[in-house]
Design a protein around this motif. Structure first.
Motif, PDB file in Angstrom:
ATOM      1  N   GLU A 125       9.665   9.063 -17.912  1.00 42.68           N
ATOM      2  CA  GLU A 125      10.733   8.117 -18.260  1.00 42.68           C
ATOM      3  C   GLU A 125      11.943   8.175 -17.315  1.00 42.68           C
ATOM      4  N   ILE A 126      11.903   9.027 -16.323  1.00 45.68           N
ATOM      5  CA  ILE A 126      13.006   9.078 -15.356  1.00 45.68           C
ATOM      6  C   ILE A 126      12.783   8.014 -14.281  1.00 45.68           C
ATOM      7  N   GLY A 127      13.860   7.342 -13.935  1.00 46.28           N
ATOM      8  CA  GLY A 127      13.836   6.441 -12.778  1.00 46.28           C
ATOM      9  C   GLY A 127      13.318   5.041 -13.031  1.00 46.28           C
ATOM     10  N   ARG A 128      12.930   4.726 -14.256  1.00 47.03           N
ATOM     11  CA  ARG A 128      12.262   3.443 -14.522  1.00 47.03           C
ATOM     12  C   ARG A 128      13.106   2.220 -14.161  1.00 47.03           C
ATOM     13  N   THR A 129      14.405   2.299 -14.362  1.00 45.75           N
ATOM     14  CA  THR A 129      15.232   1.103 -14.147  1.00 45.75           C
ATOM     15  C   THR A 129      15.971   1.095 -12.809  1.00 45.75           C
ATOM     16  N   LEU A 130      15.594   1.988 -11.906  1.00 45.13           N
ATOM     17  CA  LEU A 130      16.170   1.918 -10.553  1.00 45.13           C
ATOM     18  C   LEU A 130      15.787   0.581  -9.928  1.00 45.13           C
ATOM     19  N   PRO A 131      16.681  -0.032  -9.139  1.00 41.57           N
ATOM     20  CA  PRO A 131      16.347  -1.341  -8.550  1.00 41.57           C
ATOM     21  C   PRO A 131      15.381  -1.260  -7.367  1.00 41.57           C
ATOM     22  N   TYR A 132      15.168  -0.067  -6.826  1.00 41.60           N
ATOM     23  CA  TYR A 132      14.279   0.109  -5.667  1.00 41.60           C
ATOM     24  C   TYR A 132      13.129   1.041  -6.045  1.00 41.60           C
ATOM     25  N   ILE A 133      12.171   1.194  -5.130  1.00 43.74           N
ATOM     26  CA  ILE A 133      11.082   2.149  -5.360  1.00 43.74           C
ATOM     27  C   ILE A 133      11.372   3.382  -4.519  1.00 43.74           C
ATOM     28  N   GLY A 134      11.417   4.521  -5.203  1.00 41.74           N
ATOM     29  CA  GLY A 134      11.774   5.753  -4.519  1.00 41.74           C
ATOM     30  C   GLY A 134      10.775   6.861  -4.789  1.00 41.74           C
ATOM     31  N   ASN A 194       0.847  -1.191   0.000  1.00 43.90           N
ATOM     32  CA  ASN A 194       0.000   0.000   0.000  1.00 43.90           C
ATOM     33  C   ASN A 194       0.877   1.233   0.000  1.00 43.90           C
ATOM     34  N   LEU A 195       0.411   2.291  -0.640  1.00 45.26           N
ATOM     35  CA  LEU A 195       1.167   3.541  -0.702  1.00 45.26           C
ATOM     36  C   LEU A 195       0.300   4.706  -0.261  1.00 45.26           C
ATOM     37  N   GLN A 196       0.958   5.744   0.209  1.00 43.44           N
ATOM     38  CA  GLN A 196       0.274   7.015   0.446  1.00 43.44           C
ATOM     39  C   GLN A 196       0.171   7.734  -0.893  1.00 43.44           C
ATOM     40  N   ASP A 197      -0.358   8.950  -0.858  1.00 45.64           N
ATOM     41  CA  ASP A 197      -0.450   9.740  -2.079  1.00 45.64           C
ATOM     42  C   ASP A 197       0.902  10.390  -2.366  1.00 45.64           C
ATOM     43  N   GLU A 198       1.780   9.632  -3.008  1.00 46.38           N
ATOM     44  CA  GLU A 198       3.092  10.167  -3.368  1.00 46.38           C
ATOM     45  C   GLU A 198       3.499   9.568  -4.699  1.00 46.38           C
ATOM     46  N   TRP A 199       4.276  10.315  -5.462  1.00 48.83           N
ATOM     47  CA  TRP A 199       4.682   9.819  -6.781  1.00 48.83           C
ATOM     48  C   TRP A 199       5.948   8.994  -6.625  1.00 48.83           C
ATOM     49  N   VAL A 200       5.906   7.770  -7.100  1.00 45.02           N
ATOM     50  CA  VAL A 200       7.071   6.895  -6.953  1.00 45.02           C
ATOM     51  C   VAL A 200       7.649   6.508  -8.309  1.00 45.02           C
ATOM     52  N   VAL A 201       8.944   6.233  -8.298  1.00 50.30           N
ATOM     53  CA  VAL A 201       9.641   5.780  -9.509  1.00 50.30           C
ATOM     54  C   VAL A 201      10.507   4.575  -9.142  1.00 50.30           C
ATOM     55  N   GLY A 202      10.959   3.894 -10.183  1.00 50.47           N
ATOM     56  CA  GLY A 202      11.854   2.760  -9.968  1.00 50.47           C
ATOM     57  C   GLY A 202      11.131   1.435 -10.118  1.00 50.47           C
ATOM     58  N   TYR A 203      11.897   0.384 -10.337  1.00 52.73           N
ATOM     59  CA  TYR A 203      11.351  -0.960 -10.474  1.00 52.73           C
ATOM     60  C   TYR A 203      10.248  -0.997 -11.546  1.00 52.73           C
ATOM     61  N   GLY A 204      10.469  -0.249 -12.630  1.00 51.83           N
ATOM     62  CA  GLY A 204       9.525  -0.220 -13.745  1.00 51.83           C
ATOM     63  C   GLY A 204       8.701   1.047 -13.836  1.00 51.83           C
ATOM     64  N   LEU A 205       8.550   1.732 -12.700  1.00 55.51           N
ATOM     65  CA  LEU A 205       7.729   2.950 -12.697  1.00 55.51           C
ATOM     66  C   LEU A 205       8.590   4.173 -13.018  1.00 55.51           C
ATOM     67  N   ASP A 206       7.964   5.144 -13.664  1.00 57.36           N
ATOM     68  CA  ASP A 206       8.741   6.304 -14.099  1.00 57.36           C
ATOM     69  C   ASP A 206       8.036   7.615 -13.789  1.00 57.36           C
ATOM     70  N   TYR A 207       8.806   8.651 -13.963  1.00 56.37           N
ATOM     71  CA  TYR A 207       8.241   9.994 -14.031  1.00 56.37           C
ATOM     72  C   TYR A 207       8.826  10.603 -15.308  1.00 56.37           C
TER      73      TYR A 207
END
Ligand code: IMP
Ligand code: MG
Length: 179
Positions: free
Chosen positions: A163-172, A148-161
């Protein structure tokens, strides 16, 4: 504008790995009697999650992809959900497990489930890595949830902003620069 700040770790690589182990065990047990499952990954965001989850399952499985677009740019909503790429074969009579990166408003998953139901699969379930529960506006069922997440924008582990951050190994957490 590009955001060059290094995202702050919210969910570490180890935490993701442990949770995916648990999800894979649960899914493998639930589908043991059903036979083959079709893992339907929603591009692009779910590609890493699907790659890791699929390799840990112990049941017969196939992999398909579909691409959906729900945001025009970054985190600014475009409104309607759009099908960008369809599956390449019939899913009629198949046990479908939709693999999605994140549920935010829920519109994307809601659209997908309804669209796929009309093609008469044997069953449809959903597996989502992340869910912003408080932001979800429509009735969606997440059968298998990572975190579960709060209302925050996350990137990494496939997710992007953008196209930034998509291939980070963690969720940030990355603060969008257009909000
Ligand atoms: P929904 O239709 O509002 O539920 O949006 C779901 C889609 O928006 C996801 O499949 C993602 O592509 C994108 N999305 C929503 N929140 C985030 C986020 O925090 N980071 C990256 N992508 C997100
Ligand atoms: Mg997505």
């Amino acid at each position: 504008m590009t955001n060059t700040k290094k995202p702050e770790v919210l969910i570490s690589e180890d935490q993701i790995e442990d949770r995916i182990d648990e999800l894979a065990q649960q899914i493998s047990a639930d589908y043991a009697e059903k036979g083959e499952v079709v893992l339907l990954g929603v591009l692009k965001g779910a590609f890493i999650f699907l790659a890791d989850l699929s390799r840990r399952l112990t049941i017969p499985r196939q992999v398909e992809f579909i691409a959906i677009s729900s945001y025009e740019q970054g985190s600014i909503r475009s409104g309607a959900v759009r099908l960008v790429m369809d599956v390449r074969r019939s899913i009629e009579g198949k046990h479908l497990l939709i693999i999605e990166d994140i549920v935010d408003s829920g519109h994307t998953l809601h659209y997908l489930v309804n669209m796929l139901k009309s093609r008469n699969p044997a069953s449809i379930r959903t597996c989502c890595l992340l869910h912003k529960t408080e932001k979800t506006e429509v009735d969606v069922t997440v059968d298998y949830l990572g975190f579960n997440l709060q209302d925050e924008w996350v990137v990494g582990y496939g997710l992007d902003y953008k196209e930034i951050g998509r291939t980070l190994p963690y969720i940030g957490i990355l603060e969008p620069d257009d909000q």
